[in-house]
Design an enzyme around this catalytic site. Structure first.
Site, PDB file in Angstrom:
ATOM      1  N   ALA A  80      37.730   4.761  62.874  1.00  0.00           N
ATOM      2  CA  ALA A  80      36.612   4.997  63.789  1.00  0.00           C
ATOM      3  C   ALA A  80      35.992   6.372  63.597  1.00  0.00           C
ATOM      4  O   ALA A  80      34.791   6.556  63.806  1.00  0.00           O
ATOM      5  CB  ALA A  80      37.077   4.818  65.235  1.00  0.00           C
ATOM      6  N   THR A  81      36.801   7.360  63.199  1.00  0.00           N
ATOM      7  CA  THR A  81      36.254   8.697  62.969  1.00  0.00           C
ATOM      8  C   THR A  81      35.201   8.679  61.871  1.00  0.00           C
ATOM      9  O   THR A  81      34.113   9.246  62.012  1.00  0.00           O
ATOM     10  CB  THR A  81      37.376   9.687  62.613  1.00  0.00           C
ATOM     11  OG1 THR A  81      38.200   9.895  63.766  1.00  0.00           O
ATOM     12  CG2 THR A  81      36.813  11.029  62.173  1.00  0.00           C
ATOM     13  N   ASN A 111      38.999   7.659  75.816  1.00  0.00           N
ATOM     14  CA  ASN A 111      40.369   7.620  75.318  1.00  0.00           C
ATOM     15  C   ASN A 111      41.364   8.345  76.218  1.00  0.00           C
ATOM     16  O   ASN A 111      42.562   8.078  76.157  1.00  0.00           O
ATOM     17  CB  ASN A 111      40.431   8.222  73.914  1.00  0.00           C
ATOM     18  CG  ASN A 111      39.743   9.571  73.826  1.00  0.00           C
ATOM     19  OD1 ASN A 111      38.562   9.710  74.148  1.00  0.00           O
ATOM     20  ND2 ASN A 111      40.472  10.589  73.395  1.00  0.00           N
ATOM     21  N   SER A 139      38.491   0.779  65.167  1.00  0.00           N
ATOM     22  CA  SER A 139      39.710   1.311  64.564  1.00  0.00           C
ATOM     23  C   SER A 139      40.735   0.204  64.400  1.00  0.00           C
ATOM     24  O   SER A 139      40.736  -0.778  65.154  1.00  0.00           O
ATOM     25  CB  SER A 139      40.273   2.417  65.460  1.00  0.00           C
ATOM     26  OG  SER A 139      41.559   2.804  65.037  1.00  0.00           O
ATOM     27  N   GLY A 140      41.633   0.355  63.431  1.00  0.00           N
ATOM     28  CA  GLY A 140      42.706  -0.612  63.245  1.00  0.00           C
ATOM     29  C   GLY A 140      43.937  -0.296  64.067  1.00  0.00           C
ATOM     30  O   GLY A 140      44.499  -1.162  64.750  1.00  0.00           O
ATOM     31  N   HIS A 141      44.348   0.969  64.057  1.00  0.00           N
ATOM     32  CA  HIS A 141      45.653   1.300  64.632  1.00  0.00           C
ATOM     33  C   HIS A 141      45.663   1.356  66.160  1.00  0.00           C
ATOM     34  O   HIS A 141      46.728   1.477  66.755  1.00  0.00           O
ATOM     35  CB  HIS A 141      46.169   2.620  64.049  1.00  0.00           C
ATOM     36  CG  HIS A 141      45.491   3.845  64.576  1.00  0.00           C
ATOM     37  ND1 HIS A 141      46.078   4.678  65.501  1.00  0.00           N
ATOM     38  CD2 HIS A 141      44.287   4.377  64.304  1.00  0.00           C
ATOM     39  CE1 HIS A 141      45.259   5.681  65.766  1.00  0.00           C
ATOM     40  NE2 HIS A 141      44.164   5.523  65.054  1.00  0.00           N
ATOM     41  N   THR A 152      37.480   2.336  46.576  1.00  0.00           N
ATOM     42  CA  THR A 152      38.211   1.089  46.351  1.00  0.00           C
ATOM     43  C   THR A 152      38.706   0.520  47.678  1.00  0.00           C
ATOM     44  O   THR A 152      39.343   1.226  48.468  1.00  0.00           O
ATOM     45  CB  THR A 152      39.418   1.331  45.426  1.00  0.00           C
ATOM     46  OG1 THR A 152      38.942   1.850  44.174  1.00  0.00           O
ATOM     47  CG2 THR A 152      40.185   0.048  45.185  1.00  0.00           C
ATOM     48  N   CYS A 205      44.258  13.699  69.237  1.00  0.00           N
ATOM     49  CA  CYS A 205      43.565  14.582  68.300  1.00  0.00           C
ATOM     50  C   CYS A 205      43.533  16.023  68.773  1.00  0.00           C
ATOM     51  O   CYS A 205      43.261  16.927  67.991  1.00  0.00           O
ATOM     52  CB  CYS A 205      42.120  14.080  68.087  1.00  0.00           C
ATOM     53  SG  CYS A 205      42.045  12.439  67.346  1.00  0.00           S
TER      54      CYS A 205
END
Length: 388
Positions: free
Chosen positions: A75-76, A156, A204-206, A243, A328
């Site tokens: 997301a960043t 957040n 975001s994934g995590h 990649t 963060c």
């Protein structure tokens, strides 16, 4: 129970075992390990197919077209692509104002600060006491010079959820573009781009039981394409070179598909656990909730524990894993800028703790946490106030 009890899901979530298993199939010789950009053999074709499946899984999750999804490192990076990418594209134009809020994630605030160096004016709206930015508050700052409005879907730290549909509609009244960071809200609050007219969204994934180091950027097919922030190779239709990490992308796609399948049941259970935690801890005198109680993420609870030194209190809570704010900025000794923007004093902000629950949180863990935090709070409070 496993100790310390993990209640910091807003910082990161453990990968769902199904996601971890899926990722493993994309790492070894007998799996789908190839480079998706390799078009001359089956290893590349298989990897490209896995990427396409994941792209569709993410798109389906938010009601988008798969061609509107760009994979990023998180997301960043997506936030940087939205803010800095658009600033580069429109630098020197008549629309040279970016509007955000004072409680955005650092990925937005720092990107906006960079945009200022490019000549843009940045307006940082101060939210209300519960962390909300209303369309009326936004309208006060909008004009024909506004290029972009970027307001996160859910905060957040305090969990307050913004009405991004109404905010996007308001921005569009003035011809401005609208972006929202959805890292915290994805999988917890319904997102449907067919109803919520945002131009750009960050994912975001995590934060949703997927892997770290992977995210997605939604760009509406009618919205201007930002300038690329990462160059080299022209991957992702020239918007994000590099990649493609097939194993991470496949994990992200499956994580979002699983979240969609269990959305209602899972969030109802987590919300019930949060309320169990809130009622247990707020029964103590001096414990206050930060953020909105009504418009709130199901698994977020940010509390101020008055009358104690926040740093000492957090250090005493060795049997639970919680935080004082964003992961963060957790290395900083400064009070949370989010809580300060809500009107809390330095002492109140330092004495605030974020509890964030998730898929693997149990009722037993919540009951333990209530009893444990109560005991430690009363013990420290009995020694006398450490506030100045």
């Amino acid at each position: 129970m496993k100790f310390p009890v993990y209640l910091d899901y807003a910082a990161t979530s453990p990968a769902d075992p199904r996601v971890a298993e899926k990722m493993m199939t994309c790492l070894t010789l007998d799996g789908v390990f190839g480079n998706a950009a390799s078009k001359s053999h089956s290893y590349g074709w298989q990897a490209a197919e896995a990427v396409d499946i994941a792209r569709n899984q993410v798109a389906d999750f938010i009601g988008a077209d798969s061609r509107e999804i760009v994979f990023t490192s998180g997301a960043t990076e997506s936030d940087n692509l939205a803010v800095i990418g658009l600033a580069w594209k429109f630098q020197g134009g008549e629309r040279n104002v970016i509007i955000t809020s004072a409680i955005e994630h650092k990925a937005i605030l720092d990107s906006c600060a960079f945009a200022e160096k490019l000549g843009f004016q940045v307006i940082r709206i101060k939210p209300d006491r519960e962390g909300r930015v209303t369309p009326e508050m936004l309208r006060e700052h909008l004009n024909e010079r506004t290029l972009l409005v970027t307001l996160m879907h859910a905060n957040n730290e305090i969990g307050t959820v913004q009405d991004i549909k109404a905010l996007a509609d308001t921005a569009h009244e003035y011809g401005a573009l609208f972006h929202s960071d959805c890292a915290q809200s994805a999988g917890k609050i319904k997102i449907d781009v067919r109803e919520q007219a945002a131009d750009y969204l960050s994912f975001s994934g995590h934060k949703l039981y997927g892997p770290k180091g992977i995210g997605a950027f939604y760009i509406r097919n009618t919205a201007p394409r930002p300038e690329a922030v990462v160059h080299g190779g022209g991957h992702e239709r020239g918007l994000r070179s590099g990649t493609l990490a097939t194993h991470q992308i496949a994990g992200l796609g499956l994580a979002y598909e699983i979240a969609g399948q269990c959305f209602d049941e899972e969030n109802a259970r987590i919300r019930d656990l949060r309320e169990r935690l809130r009622h247990g801890l707020c029964s103590l005198s001096g414990v206050l909730v930060n953020g909105s109680l009504r418009e709130r993420l199901p698994g977020n609870l940010n509390l101020t524990f008055r009358g104690v030194n926040g740093e000492q209190f957090l250090l005493a809570l060795t049997k639970i894993a919680v935080s004082t704010g964003s992961a963060c900025t957790s290395a900083s000794v400064n009070p949370s800028y989010v809580l300060k923007a809500l009107g809390l004093s330095d002492e109140e902000a330092h004495a605030s703790i974020r509890f964030s629950l998730g898929r693997f949180t149990t009722e037993e863990e919540i009951d333990f946490t209530v009893d444990y935090v109560k005991a430690e709070y009363l013990k420290l409070k009995a020694k006398g106030s450490f506030w100045k």
